[in-house]
Design a protein around this motif. Structure first.
Motif, PDB file in Angstrom:
ATOM      1  N   GLN A  79       0.824  -1.200   0.000  1.00 21.60           N
ATOM      2  CA  GLN A  79       0.000   0.000   0.000  1.00 21.60           C
ATOM      3  C   GLN A  79       0.861   1.254   0.000  1.00 21.60           C
ATOM      4  N   GLN A  80       1.962   1.220   0.726  1.00 21.54           N
ATOM      5  CA  GLN A  80       2.866   2.362   0.746  1.00 21.54           C
ATOM      6  C   GLN A  80       3.445   2.627  -0.640  1.00 21.54           C
ATOM      7  N   LYS A  81       3.761   1.562  -1.353  1.00 21.92           N
ATOM      8  CA  LYS A  81       4.277   1.726  -2.715  1.00 21.92           C
ATOM      9  C   LYS A  81       3.205   2.294  -3.642  1.00 21.92           C
ATOM     10  N   ILE A  82       1.971   1.817  -3.491  1.00 17.45           N
ATOM     11  CA  ILE A  82       0.880   2.349  -4.308  1.00 17.45           C
ATOM     12  C   ILE A  82       0.699   3.839  -4.039  1.00 17.45           C
ATOM     13  N   ASN A  83       0.718   4.224  -2.753  1.00 18.27           N
ATOM     14  CA  ASN A  83       0.572   5.637  -2.401  1.00 18.27           C
ATOM     15  C   ASN A  83       1.672   6.467  -3.045  1.00 18.27           C
ATOM     16  N   ARG A  84       2.898   5.997  -2.933  1.00 17.56           N
ATOM     17  CA  ARG A  84       4.038   6.716  -3.495  1.00 17.56           C
ATOM     18  C   ARG A  84       3.930   6.813  -5.013  1.00 17.56           C
ATOM     19  N   ASP A  85       3.565   5.695  -5.659  1.00 13.07           N
ATOM     20  CA  ASP A  85       3.464   5.679  -7.121  1.00 13.07           C
ATOM     21  C   ASP A  85       2.354   6.591  -7.616  1.00 13.07           C
ATOM     22  N   ASN A  86       1.237   6.647  -6.878  1.00 15.93           N
ATOM     23  CA  ASN A  86       0.145   7.540  -7.265  1.00 15.93           C
ATOM     24  C   ASN A  86       0.614   8.993  -7.284  1.00 15.93           C
ATOM     25  N   SER A 121      -2.997   8.029   1.681  1.00 17.69           N
ATOM     26  CA  SER A 121      -3.874   7.237   0.821  1.00 17.69           C
ATOM     27  C   SER A 121      -5.004   8.055   0.200  1.00 17.69           C
ATOM     28  N   ASN A 122      -5.346   9.180   0.822  1.00 16.08           N
ATOM     29  CA  ASN A 122      -6.447  10.004   0.327  1.00 16.08           C
ATOM     30  C   ASN A 122      -6.056  10.662  -1.000  1.00 16.08           C
ATOM     31  N   SER A 123      -6.904  10.532  -2.008  1.00 19.12           N
ATOM     32  CA  SER A 123      -6.574  11.032  -3.350  1.00 19.12           C
ATOM     33  C   SER A 123      -6.438  12.554  -3.380  1.00 19.12           C
ATOM     34  N   GLN A 124      -7.238  13.265  -2.570  1.00 25.85           N
ATOM     35  CA  GLN A 124      -7.140  14.721  -2.548  1.00 25.85           C
ATOM     36  C   GLN A 124      -5.802  15.174  -1.970  1.00 25.85           C
ATOM     37  N   MET A 125      -5.366  14.496  -0.914  1.00 24.85           N
ATOM     38  CA  MET A 125      -4.089  14.846  -0.312  1.00 24.85           C
ATOM     39  C   MET A 125      -2.928  14.420  -1.212  1.00 24.85           C
ATOM     40  N   GLN A 126      -3.086  13.309  -1.934  1.00 26.45           N
ATOM     41  CA  GLN A 126      -2.046  12.892  -2.881  1.00 26.45           C
ATOM     42  C   GLN A 126      -1.845  13.953  -3.961  1.00 26.45           C
ATOM     43  N   LEU A 127      -2.937  14.565  -4.392  1.00 25.29           N
ATOM     44  CA  LEU A 127      -2.847  15.624  -5.394  1.00 25.29           C
ATOM     45  C   LEU A 127      -2.067  16.822  -4.861  1.00 25.29           C
ATOM     46  N   ILE A 128      -2.304  17.170  -3.605  1.00 22.64           N
ATOM     47  CA  ILE A 128      -1.580  18.291  -2.985  1.00 22.64           C
ATOM     48  C   ILE A 128      -0.087  17.985  -2.918  1.00 22.64           C
ATOM     49  N   TRP A 129       0.245  16.760  -2.492  1.00 25.47           N
ATOM     50  CA  TRP A 129       1.659  16.372  -2.418  1.00 25.47           C
ATOM     51  C   TRP A 129       2.301  16.371  -3.803  1.00 25.47           C
ATOM     52  N   ALA A 130       1.556  15.948  -4.812  1.00 26.46           N
ATOM     53  CA  ALA A 130       2.091  15.929  -6.177  1.00 26.46           C
ATOM     54  C   ALA A 130       2.358  17.344  -6.683  1.00 26.46           C
ATOM     55  N   LYS A 131       1.448  18.273  -6.389  1.00 33.05           N
ATOM     56  CA  LYS A 131       1.654  19.661  -6.783  1.00 33.05           C
ATOM     57  C   LYS A 131       2.907  20.220  -6.122  1.00 33.05           C
ATOM     58  N   LEU A 132       3.090  19.870  -4.846  1.00 35.46           N
ATOM     59  CA  LEU A 132       4.259  20.351  -4.116  1.00 35.46           C
ATOM     60  C   LEU A 132       5.548  19.825  -4.737  1.00 35.46           C
ATOM     61  N   LEU A 133       5.575  18.524  -5.043  1.00 30.90           N
ATOM     62  CA  LEU A 133       6.774  17.934  -5.639  1.00 30.90           C
ATOM     63  C   LEU A 133       7.066  18.545  -7.009  1.00 30.90           C
ATOM     64  N   ALA A 134       6.017  18.773  -7.802  1.00 31.15           N
ATOM     65  CA  ALA A 134       6.208  19.364  -9.131  1.00 31.15           C
ATOM     66  C   ALA A 134       6.832  20.754  -9.023  1.00 31.15           C
ATOM     67  N   LYS A 135       6.359  21.553  -8.071  1.00 33.50           N
ATOM     68  CA  LYS A 135       6.902  22.896  -7.900  1.00 33.50           C
ATOM     69  C   LYS A 135       8.335  22.855  -7.372  1.00 33.50           C
ATOM     70  N   GLU A 136       8.641  21.869  -6.521  1.00 35.88           N
ATOM     71  CA  GLU A 136       9.999  21.744  -6.000  1.00 35.88           C
ATOM     72  C   GLU A 136      10.959  21.310  -7.104  1.00 35.88           C
TER      73      GLU A 136
END
Length: 330
Positions: A79-86, A121-136
């Motif tokens: 599950q941790q890998k799925i979260n990270r990959d998402n 695991s929450n899709s909304q929070m995953q989106l926030i983390w993805a936006k942060l990584l993209a900007k970094e």
């Protein structure tokens, strides 16, 4: 299921792969990254049983205990890998069309980032983390480790509350984010559940907004070398001009000032559902404060939707214009 967008590896995607490899400690190969709703339970059972059998345990009770523990461990790691990959897949989507510099993302920062997103695991929070990584990745150093830690402990409810406050806030030429006092009435009208004390306590606990020296006065001055004031509001903006450069003065507003962490995380907020109505209502208040030498009737406000590239150019995708003389006639 959505696979990692390959094809020709653009510079942003190449930099993403390098960052992921640095953060997880192994060479990252995106060819098999696929988002799944849940782990393959049957595969986990087979793998767990194989590992337990390799231990050559003969006592059935102990063997079953080991088997249960191994299945639990594998399920959690899967599950941790799925979260990270998402998050990685969504980051790749966020990077489409962006320009990135040649500065590498700090390895320690990347390691901490991926250790945190494994438990999201929450899709909304995953989106926030993805936006942060993209900007970094786009501009390393944009987000501190303290911001990562704050986001890690932020619930979905808290994230939504923060997004609402940011939606009503204004950003000046120095990047300061202010929740102006005149926005309070709009907040009460549209979000009555967000009482002042409740909101302040929440944002203070998360170290997102400062309660000291309230209210704070923030200046929105003319852009250096330009004849206008530019005020950002996420994907919206306001440009106040005059007939001449000397017509536009410094606009000062009072309210609650965001902390450095709050300012960093505010850049992640999406404004897709924001109404132009809010800007229409606050523009007259801004025009009344923007006059220099009493030339208020010469002021014009252009306001509307923009995007990340146009923000730097101070231009709009679509906009409306309101002159002080129009308000005066009413």
């Amino acid at each position: 299921m959505s696979e990692f967008p390959l094809g020709e590896l653009s510079k942003p995607i190449t930099k993403l792969i390098e960052t992921v490899s640095s953060g997880i400690g192994v060479l990252f190969e995106p060819t098999r990254v696929v988002r799944k709703a849940k782990a393959d339970a049957e595969a986990i059972k087979i793998l767990a049983r194989a590992k337990v059998e390799a231990l050559a345990i003969h006592e059935s009770v102990i063997k079953e205990q080991y088997l249960a523990l191994e299945q639990e461990k594998l399920s959690r790691e899967f599950q941790q890998k799925i979260n990270r990959d998402n998050v990685i897949v969504e980051t790749a989507n966020q990077l489409k069309g962006r320009r990135v510099n040649n500065i590498e993302v700090d390895k320690d920062w990347a390691t901490q980032f991926f250790s945190f997103v494994e438990d999201v695991s929450n899709s909304q929070m995953q989106l926030i983390w993805a936006k942060l990584l993209a900007k970094e990745i786009e501009k390393p150093g944009s987000y501190s480790k303290r911001s990562l830690l704050t986001l890690k402990y932020m619930s979905v409810r808290e994230a939504k509350t923060f997004q609402t406050i940011v939606t009503y806030s204004l950003i000046n030429q120095n990047g300061n984010v202010l929740f102006p006092m005149f926005a309070e009435s709009y907040l009460r009208e549209n979000f009555p559940e967000l009482g002042y004390s409740k909101r302040t306590r929440l944002l203070e606990d998360l170290n997102l907004i400062s309660i000291y020296n309230f209210p704070v006065t923030v200046s929105f001055g003319p852009i250096e070398g330009k004849d206008y004031v530019w005020i950002e509001n996420g994907e919206m903006a306001i440009k106040i001009k005059g007939n001449n450069r000397d017509d536009v003065g410094e606009i000062t507003l009072q309210g609650q000032l965001f902390t450095e962490i709050g300012q960093e995380l505010a850049r992640l907020v999406s404004y897709s559902d924001q109404k132009i109505d809010y800007l229409q209502k606050i523009v007259p208040a801004l025009l009344s404060r923007g006059s220099k030498n009493g030339k208020i009737k010469s002021l014009v406000a252009e306001f509307g939707r923009t995007d990340e590239n146009m923000l730097h150019e101070h231009t709009f995708l679509e906009s409306e214009t309101l002159r002080w003389t129009d308000i005066f006639k009413k």
